[in-house]
Design an enzyme around this catalytic site. Sequence first.
Site, PDB file in Angstrom:
ATOM      1  N   LYS A   1      31.709  24.229   6.286  1.00 51.73           N
ATOM      2  CA  LYS A   1      32.672  24.912   7.408  1.00 51.73           C
ATOM      3  C   LYS A   1      33.306  23.838   8.559  1.00 51.73           C
ATOM      4  CE  LYS A   1      32.958  29.234   9.645  1.00 51.73           C
ATOM      5  NZ  LYS A   1      32.434  30.323  10.216  1.00 51.73           N
TER       6      LYS A   1
HETATM    7  O1  G3P Z   1      33.662  34.641  11.484  1.00 49.94           O
HETATM    8  C1  G3P Z   1      34.125  34.253  12.887  1.00 49.94           C
HETATM    9  C2  G3P Z   1      33.314  34.996  13.924  1.00 49.94           C
HETATM   10  O2  G3P Z   1      31.948  34.916  13.740  1.00 49.94           O
HETATM   11  C3  G3P Z   1      34.013  35.169  15.077  1.00 49.94           C
HETATM   12  O3  G3P Z   1      33.753  36.402  15.466  1.00 49.94           O
HETATM   13  O4  G3P Z   1      33.886  38.288  17.245  1.00 49.94           O
HETATM   14  O5  G3P Z   1      33.108  35.866  18.073  1.00 49.94           O
HETATM   15  O6  G3P Z   1      35.492  36.256  17.481  1.00 49.94           O
HETATM   16  P1  G3P Z   1      34.141  36.701  17.087  1.00 49.94           P
END
Ligand code: G3P
Length: 217
Positions: free
Chosen positions: A83
Site C-alpha cells: 500500500k
Molecule cells: O481503509 C481506510 C480506513 O482505515 C480509514 O478509515 O474511518 O479512519 O477514515 P477512517
Amino acid sequence: MKFFVDTADVAAIAELNALGMVDGVTTNPSLILKSGRDILEVTKEICSIVAGPVSAEVVSLKADEMIAEGRKLADIAPNITVKVPLTWDGLKACKVLSDAGHMVNVTLCFSANQALIAAKAGATFISPFIGRLDDINMDGLDLIADIRTIYDNYNFKTQILAASIRTVNHVTECARIGADVMTAPPEVIRKLASHPLTDAGLAQFLKDWEKTGQKIL
Ligand code: G3P
C-alpha cells in the site's frame, strides 16, 4: 462485491474469515498502532489466515525508500499487497512495484483525477476514502461513482476498493454503484446482518413457540 476487512485484529479477521466474509484484509499505520503488534509479525499472521490480498502500508515519503519497504513487506507472503500513498513519489513506487509483479494498493485517494493517474501508474487497487470526504461535507459516494464511470470509459483494470466505510448504507451504495471491493471495520460488517424487523419477528416467533409447549431437541 468483494469484502475486505479493515483491521489488524487477528481474532476478528479469523472469526469473519470462518464465515466466508473475508476476501482480503487492509491495514494501515493507525490500525497497526491499534493492534499493539509488530507490523511484520502481525501481517505474517494475517497472511496465514486469509488467502486473498492483504494490504500492508509503506511509511516512507521518498519513492526509493517506499520501494525498498514495499519489497520487504512483499517478502512476508505471496498475497501481500503493497500500500502506497497517493503522492507523486507514491505513484513512482506504484509503477516500479507493479512492473515487478507486486500487487499495489494506492491509498488516501480523494479525487477522480488521483484515481485516474493511479490507474495509469499500474495500481491493482485504488482506495478512495468515503467517510473522510463525508466528514468535510463532501459526498464520498459521488467519488466512487465518478471513478467507476472513468475506469469503465477506458477499460482500466484497477479495482475500486471503497475505503473509510463507516456505515452499512455506505456498503449498500458501494454495491449499487459497482465498487469492486469494499473494506470495512469488523463492526460494520457484523452490522450488515442486523435489522429491527428481524429482531421483532424472532421475538414474536419465540413467544408463540413457548406457548406450544413443544421442543425440537
Ligand atoms: O481503509 C481506510 C480506513 O482505515 C480509514 O478509515 O474511518 O479512519 O477514515 P477512517
